[in-house]
Design an enzyme around this catalytic site. Structure first.
Site, PDB file in Angstrom:
ATOM      1  N   GLY A  24     -12.295 -75.593  26.906  1.00  0.00           N
ATOM      2  CA  GLY A  24     -13.169 -76.318  28.061  1.00  0.00           C
ATOM      3  C   GLY A  24     -14.099 -77.206  27.575  1.00  0.00           C
ATOM      4  O   GLY A  24     -14.624 -76.923  26.448  1.00  0.00           O
ATOM      5  N   ARG A  70      -6.088 -77.410  26.643  1.00  0.00           N
ATOM      6  CA  ARG A  70      -5.499 -76.049  25.996  1.00  0.00           C
ATOM      7  C   ARG A  70      -4.269 -75.825  25.483  1.00  0.00           C
ATOM      8  O   ARG A  70      -3.468 -75.908  26.285  1.00  0.00           O
ATOM      9  CB  ARG A  70      -6.022 -74.763  27.090  1.00  0.00           C
ATOM     10  CG  ARG A  70      -7.335 -74.927  27.642  1.00  0.00           C
ATOM     11  CD  ARG A  70      -7.670 -73.680  28.647  1.00  0.00           C
ATOM     12  NE  ARG A  70      -9.024 -73.814  29.271  1.00  0.00           N
ATOM     13  CZ  ARG A  70     -10.082 -73.538  28.851  1.00  0.00           C
ATOM     14  NH1 ARG A  70     -10.419 -73.070  27.926  1.00  0.00           N
ATOM     15  NH2 ARG A  70     -11.135 -73.731  29.837  1.00  0.00           N
ATOM     16  N   ASP A 115     -14.193 -69.909  21.829  1.00  0.00           N
ATOM     17  CA  ASP A 115     -13.447 -68.678  21.340  1.00  0.00           C
ATOM     18  C   ASP A 115     -12.002 -68.883  21.018  1.00  0.00           C
ATOM     19  O   ASP A 115     -11.638 -68.714  19.754  1.00  0.00           O
ATOM     20  CB  ASP A 115     -13.696 -67.624  22.293  1.00  0.00           C
ATOM     21  CG  ASP A 115     -13.183 -66.471  21.708  1.00  0.00           C
ATOM     22  OD1 ASP A 115     -13.833 -65.809  20.790  1.00  0.00           O
ATOM     23  OD2 ASP A 115     -12.396 -65.738  22.485  1.00  0.00           O
ATOM     24  N   THR A 144     -19.378 -74.235  24.002  1.00  0.00           N
ATOM     25  CA  THR A 144     -18.762 -73.715  25.491  1.00  0.00           C
ATOM     26  C   THR A 144     -19.959 -73.334  26.308  1.00  0.00           C
ATOM     27  O   THR A 144     -21.077 -72.742  25.708  1.00  0.00           O
ATOM     28  CB  THR A 144     -17.851 -72.418  25.103  1.00  0.00           C
ATOM     29  OG1 THR A 144     -17.628 -71.613  26.401  1.00  0.00           O
ATOM     30  CG2 THR A 144     -18.409 -71.298  23.893  1.00  0.00           C
ATOM     31  N   ASP A 167     -19.794 -70.900  28.038  1.00  0.00           N
ATOM     32  CA  ASP A 167     -19.882 -69.416  28.032  1.00  0.00           C
ATOM     33  C   ASP A 167     -20.965 -68.707  27.278  1.00  0.00           C
ATOM     34  O   ASP A 167     -21.185 -67.647  27.421  1.00  0.00           O
ATOM     35  CB  ASP A 167     -18.483 -68.882  27.891  1.00  0.00           C
ATOM     36  CG  ASP A 167     -17.591 -69.126  29.143  1.00  0.00           C
ATOM     37  OD1 ASP A 167     -18.143 -69.743  30.117  1.00  0.00           O
ATOM     38  OD2 ASP A 167     -16.279 -68.870  28.915  1.00  0.00           O
ATOM     39  N   ASP A 186     -20.273 -67.276  24.511  1.00  0.00           N
ATOM     40  CA  ASP A 186     -19.739 -65.967  24.105  1.00  0.00           C
ATOM     41  C   ASP A 186     -19.298 -66.140  22.487  1.00  0.00           C
ATOM     42  O   ASP A 186     -18.051 -65.344  22.272  1.00  0.00           O
ATOM     43  CB  ASP A 186     -18.590 -65.627  25.010  1.00  0.00           C
ATOM     44  CG  ASP A 186     -17.565 -66.901  25.013  1.00  0.00           C
ATOM     45  OD1 ASP A 186     -17.645 -67.724  24.510  1.00  0.00           O
ATOM     46  OD2 ASP A 186     -16.493 -66.340  25.662  1.00  0.00           O
ATOM     47  N   ARG A 241     -15.803 -66.856  31.906  1.00  0.00           N
ATOM     48  CA  ARG A 241     -14.831 -66.001  32.045  1.00  0.00           C
ATOM     49  C   ARG A 241     -14.788 -64.643  31.600  1.00  0.00           C
ATOM     50  O   ARG A 241     -14.379 -63.842  32.448  1.00  0.00           O
ATOM     51  CB  ARG A 241     -13.618 -66.695  30.879  1.00  0.00           C
ATOM     52  CG  ARG A 241     -12.137 -66.527  30.927  1.00  0.00           C
ATOM     53  CD  ARG A 241     -11.382 -66.773  29.804  1.00  0.00           C
ATOM     54  NE  ARG A 241     -11.453 -67.841  29.369  1.00  0.00           N
ATOM     55  CZ  ARG A 241     -10.861 -68.938  29.833  1.00  0.00           C
ATOM     56  NH1 ARG A 241      -9.941 -68.871  30.533  1.00  0.00           N
ATOM     57  NH2 ARG A 241     -11.163 -70.209  29.170  1.00  0.00           N
TER      58      ARG A 241
HETATM   59  O1  F6P Z   1     -14.567 -71.420  29.009  1.00  0.00           O
HETATM   60  C1  F6P Z   1     -15.296 -72.048  29.731  1.00  0.00           C
HETATM   61  C2  F6P Z   1     -14.687 -71.993  31.218  1.00  0.00           C
HETATM   62  O2  F6P Z   1     -15.431 -73.029  31.920  1.00  0.00           O
HETATM   63  C3  F6P Z   1     -14.984 -70.536  31.692  1.00  0.00           C
HETATM   64  O3  F6P Z   1     -16.124 -70.102  32.047  1.00  0.00           O
HETATM   65  C4  F6P Z   1     -13.890 -70.525  32.750  1.00  0.00           C
HETATM   66  O4  F6P Z   1     -13.341 -69.178  33.081  1.00  0.00           O
HETATM   67  C5  F6P Z   1     -12.881 -71.376  32.202  1.00  0.00           C
HETATM   68  O5  F6P Z   1     -13.344 -72.374  31.329  1.00  0.00           O
HETATM   69  C6  F6P Z   1     -12.277 -72.325  33.178  1.00  0.00           C
HETATM   70  O6  F6P Z   1     -11.205 -72.832  32.678  1.00  0.00           O
HETATM   71  P1  F6P Z   1     -10.329 -74.026  33.261  1.00  0.00           P
HETATM   72  O7  F6P Z   1     -11.246 -75.320  33.441  1.00  0.00           O
HETATM   73  O8  F6P Z   1      -9.123 -74.462  32.302  1.00  0.00           O
HETATM   74  O9  F6P Z   1      -9.798 -73.503  34.533  1.00  0.00           O
END
Ligand code: F6P
Length: 328
Positions: free
Chosen positions: A15, A76, A107, A130, A132, A134, A176
Site C-alpha cells: 500500500g 501487491r 509487512d 505503511t 498501519d 505494524d 488491516r
Molecule cells: O496496509 C495499508 C492498508 O491501507 C491497510 O490499512 C488496508 O487494510 C489495506 O492497506 C487496503 O489495501 P488496498 O488499498 O489494497 O485495498
C-alpha cells in the site's frame, strides 16, 4: 569476501504511504552522494519481475519530497509469491548487474524480501513504510503520522455534526490487522471508545460504557473502529447492535477509507523518510544486509529483518489504558 555494493535498486511495494517519495529521494540522493549507481524499479516487485527499471540521477527526484503516493508506483504482486516470479526478478537484477535492493514497504513486502534474500543470497535492506505502523522493531513507520493526522481531522469534522445533532458516530479507520491508527487518531480526536483487533472487550462492554456516559450528561459520542476489529462484526453490524441496545442515540457510520493513504506527508514523515533513506544506503555501503532501518528513541537504527516480521508489533498498553480515564 562479499562483493562491494556499487549498484543499488530501490522500489516501493504494498500500500502506498505518504513519505514514500521522500524515502525514494533520500535513497537516490545518498546513493549519488556515495558514488553509487541507483536504479529505480517501477510497480514494486511486479516491475522487478517484468524488468521495469531505470537508472536514476539526483535531479530525477526533484520536487517530490512534498508529494503523497509514490512516483515509482506500487503493487501487491501475486507473481512474486511464486519461486518462478522471484527467479525472474533475480535475473533482471543480474541483467543490470545490481548488487543490492532497497525495499520501501510494509509487512507483506518485507516477508517477500526475506524469502527473496534467502533464496538468492541477495543483499537487501528494508525501509518500513505503511500507514498501519505494524512493523516490529521501529516506533514509527513512514506514513503513519500523516495518516493519523488525516484520520484525526476527519474525526474532528464529524464531531461537529455529532454534537450538533446529539448523535453517536462509529468511524472506521484503516489498519488491516493493527489498531495503531485507530488508537492514535481516536485518542487525538477525543473518541469515547476505540475498538481495535489487539483488544476485544466485547460489544456489550461498549454498550454499557456508552450508557454510563450518556447518563453522566454526554449528548454525543464518537467510537473509532479499526478496520481489522476482531469482534466478528463489521462496523455497520456493530453500529446496528449498539443502536438496538441503546435507543437514546441516533447512530451513523462513517468509513474514512483510502483518504488516509493520500495527501502530502507531515514534517515527521518527511524527516523520518529522509533519515531512513540515507541510513539504508550507508548500511549497504558498510556491508550490512538483510536488515531493516528503524526509528527508536529519536534515532535511526538498523536491526535484523527477522525481528521485523517474526512477531506482531504490540501497542503500548499505556495508550489503551488512558482512554477510559480521558473519557470519564
Ligand atoms: O496496509 C495499508 C492498508 O491501507 C491497510 O490499512 C488496508 O487494510 C489495506 O492497506 C487496503 O489495501 P488496498 O488499498 O489494497 O485495498
Amino acid at each position: 569476501m562479499p562483493k562491494s555494493i556499487e549498484k543499488i535498486a530501490v522500489l516501493t511495494s504494498g500500500g502506498d504511504a505518504p513519505g514514500m517519495n521522500a524515502a525514494i529521494r533520500a535513497v537516490v540522493r545518498s546513493g549519488v552522494y556515495y558514488n553509487k549507481e541507483v536504479y529505480a524499479v517501477y510497480r514494486g516487485y511486479q516491475g522487478l519481475i517484468e524488468g521495469d527499471l531505470e537508472r536514476y540521477n539526483a535531479r530525477m527526484v526533484s520536487n517530490i519530497i512534498n508529494r503523497g503516493g509514490t512516483i515509482l508506483k506500487t503493487a501487491r504482486s501475486q507473481e512474486f509469491r511464486t519461486v518462478e516470479g522471484r527467479r525472474k526478478a533475480y535475473e533482471n537484477l543480474q541483467k543490470y548487474d545490481i548488487d543490492a535492493l532497497v525495499v520501501i514497504g510494509g509487512d507483506g513486502s518485507f516477508r517477500g524480501m526475506k524469502i527473496f534474500a534467502e533464496e538468492f543470497d541477495f543483499p537487501v535492506i528494508g525501509i518500513p513504510a505503511t500507514i498501519d505502523n505494524d512493523i516490529r522493531g521501529t516506533d514509527y513507520t513512514i506514513g503513519f503520522d500523516t495518516a493519523a493526522n488525516t484520520a484525526m481531522e476527519a474525526i474532528d469534522k464529524i464531531r461537529d455534526t455529532a454534537s450538533s445533532h446529539d448523535r453517536l458516530f462509529f468511524i472506521e479507520v484503516m489498519g488491516r490487522d493493527a489498531g495503531f491508527l485507530a488508537t492514535y487518531a481516536g485518542l487525538a480526536g477525543g473518541a469515547e471508545d476505540i475498538l481495535i483487533p489487539e483488544k476485544n472487550r466485547g460489544i456489550d462492554t461498549l454498550v454499557q460504557s456508552l450508557k454510563r456516559s450518556k447518563r453522566s450528561g454526554k449528548t454525543s459520542s464518537i467510537v473509532v473502529v479499526a478496520e481489522g476489529e476482531k469482534s466478528g462484526k463489521n462496523v455497520f453490524e456493530i453500529a446496528k447492535y449498539v443502536e438496538e441496545h441503546l435507543q437514546e442515540y441516533e447512530v451513523r457510520v462513517v468509513i474514512i477509507g483510502h483518504i488516509q493513504r493520500g495527501g502530502c506527508p507531515s514534517v515527521f514523515d518527511r524527516v523520518l523518510a529522509s533519515r531512513m533513506g540515507v541510513m539504508a544506503v550507508e548500511a549497504l555501503a558498510d556491508g550490512q544486509f538483510k536488515k531493516v532501518v528503524g526509528f527508536k528513541s529519536n534515532d535511526v537504527i538498523l536491526y535484523p529483518l527477522e525481528e521485523a516480521i517474526n512477531e506482531p508489533k504490540k501497542i503500548n498498553d499505556n495508550l489503551i489504558r488512558i482512554i477510559p480515564i480521558l473519557t470519564t
